[in-house]
Design a protein around this motif. Structure first.
Motif, short mmCIF file in Angstrom:
data_model
loop_
_atom_site.label_atom_id
_atom_site.label_comp_id
_atom_site.label_asym_id
_atom_site.label_seq_id
_atom_site.Cartn_x
_atom_site.Cartn_y
_atom_site.Cartn_z
N ASN A 12 45.58 37.02 50.01
CA ASN A 12 46.37 38.23 50.26
C ASN A 12 46.84 38.91 48.99
N VAL A 13 45.89 39.20 48.09
CA VAL A 13 46.21 39.89 46.84
C VAL A 13 46.90 41.21 47.17
N ASN A 14 47.98 41.50 46.48
CA ASN A 14 48.76 42.70 46.81
C ASN A 14 48.17 43.96 46.19
N ASN A 15 48.67 45.09 46.67
CA ASN A 15 48.19 46.36 46.16
C ASN A 15 49.24 47.12 45.37
N GLY A 16 50.42 46.55 45.19
CA GLY A 16 51.48 47.24 44.47
C GLY A 16 51.40 47.09 42.97
N SER A 17 50.85 45.97 42.53
CA SER A 17 50.74 45.71 41.09
C SER A 17 49.68 44.64 40.88
N TYR A 18 49.35 44.39 39.61
CA TYR A 18 48.38 43.36 39.30
C TYR A 18 49.00 41.98 39.54
N HIS A 19 48.20 41.08 40.10
CA HIS A 19 48.62 39.71 40.31
C HIS A 19 47.97 38.82 39.26
N PRO A 20 48.77 38.07 38.47
CA PRO A 20 48.18 37.14 37.50
C PRO A 20 47.49 36.01 38.25
N LEU A 21 46.17 35.95 38.16
CA LEU A 21 45.40 34.92 38.86
C LEU A 21 45.28 33.66 38.02
N TYR A 22 45.10 33.83 36.69
CA TYR A 22 44.89 32.68 35.81
C TYR A 22 45.38 33.00 34.41
N THR A 23 46.12 32.07 33.84
CA THR A 23 46.57 32.17 32.45
C THR A 23 45.99 30.99 31.68
N ALA A 24 45.27 31.28 30.61
CA ALA A 24 44.68 30.22 29.79
C ALA A 24 45.80 29.39 29.15
N PRO A 25 45.75 28.07 29.29
CA PRO A 25 46.83 27.23 28.77
C PRO A 25 46.79 27.08 27.25
N ALA A 26 47.93 26.70 26.70
CA ALA A 26 48.02 26.43 25.26
C ALA A 26 47.11 25.26 24.92
N GLY A 27 46.47 25.34 23.77
CA GLY A 27 45.62 24.25 23.31
C GLY A 27 44.26 24.19 23.96
N ALA A 28 43.89 25.25 24.68
CA ALA A 28 42.59 25.26 25.37
C ALA A 28 41.90 26.61 25.20
N ALA A 99 44.41 42.51 51.92
CA ALA A 99 43.01 42.59 52.36
C ALA A 99 42.09 41.66 51.58
N ILE A 100 42.47 41.28 50.37
CA ILE A 100 41.57 40.55 49.46
C ILE A 100 42.08 39.14 49.17
N ASP A 101 41.15 38.19 49.20
CA ASP A 101 41.38 36.84 48.68
C ASP A 101 40.56 36.70 47.41
N ALA A 102 41.11 36.02 46.39
CA ALA A 102 40.43 35.87 45.12
C ALA A 102 40.29 34.39 44.76
N PHE A 103 39.12 34.04 44.22
CA PHE A 103 38.86 32.66 43.79
C PHE A 103 38.16 32.71 42.43
N LEU A 104 38.72 32.01 41.46
CA LEU A 104 38.21 31.99 40.10
C LEU A 104 37.85 30.57 39.71
N GLY A 105 36.66 30.41 39.12
CA GLY A 105 36.26 29.12 38.57
C GLY A 105 36.24 29.22 37.05
N VAL A 106 36.82 28.24 36.37
CA VAL A 106 36.86 28.22 34.91
C VAL A 106 36.57 26.81 34.38
N MET A 107 36.13 26.77 33.14
CA MET A 107 36.02 25.50 32.43
C MET A 107 36.96 25.59 31.24
N GLU A 108 37.86 24.63 31.16
CA GLU A 108 38.81 24.58 30.05
C GLU A 108 38.31 23.56 29.03
N ARG A 109 38.23 24.01 27.76
CA ARG A 109 37.83 23.14 26.66
C ARG A 109 39.08 22.80 25.85
N THR A 110 39.38 21.52 25.75
CA THR A 110 40.55 21.09 24.99
C THR A 110 40.15 20.15 23.88
#
Length: 110
Positions: A12-28, A99-110
């Motif tokens: 249920n991604v909103n339409n009023g503003s951007y939704h942060p889906l993923y933030t890259a972590p420190a050290g990666a 209206a929208i569902d979002a799915f993100l796949g990532v690989m984190e290198r640490t």
């Protein structure tokens, strides 16, 4: 270096503003493997995707008002090499609320 596969999802991604889906972590360093955006409605819906760079500060638009047909999933960012460094944020926004569902796949290198 260790590689860890992760995902991030938002229903249920909103339409009023951007939704942060993923933030890259420190050290990666995070490598985007793919982003799926599913339109759950019976009408076409637009989506926007942007990345905010933590340093130097700035924002780029990856998708701008791209239309997803009714009851369809759009797969984007797959097959490319999108690299997020610590603090970078991938954000999504729908043209129609819930209206929208979002799915993100990532690989984190640490």
């Amino acid at each position: 270096m260790a590689n860890t596969f992760k995902n991030a999802m938002k229903s249920n991604v909103n339409n009023g503003s951007y939704h942060p889906l993923y933030t890259a972590p420190a050290g990666a360093t995070s490598i985007i493997l793919g982003l799926a955006l599913a339109n759950k409605t019976t009408s076409a819906v637009t989506v926007k995707v942007q990345i905010t760079d933590a340093a130097p500060s700035g924002t780029i638009q990856l998708l701008e008002d791209v239309s997803i047909p009714a009851n369809t999933t759009l797969e984007v960012l797959g097959g490319q090499k999108y690299v997020l460094e610590a603090g970078d944020i991938l954000k999504v926004q729908a043209g129609t609320g819930t209206a929208i569902d979002a799915f993100l796949g990532v690989m984190e290198r640490t």
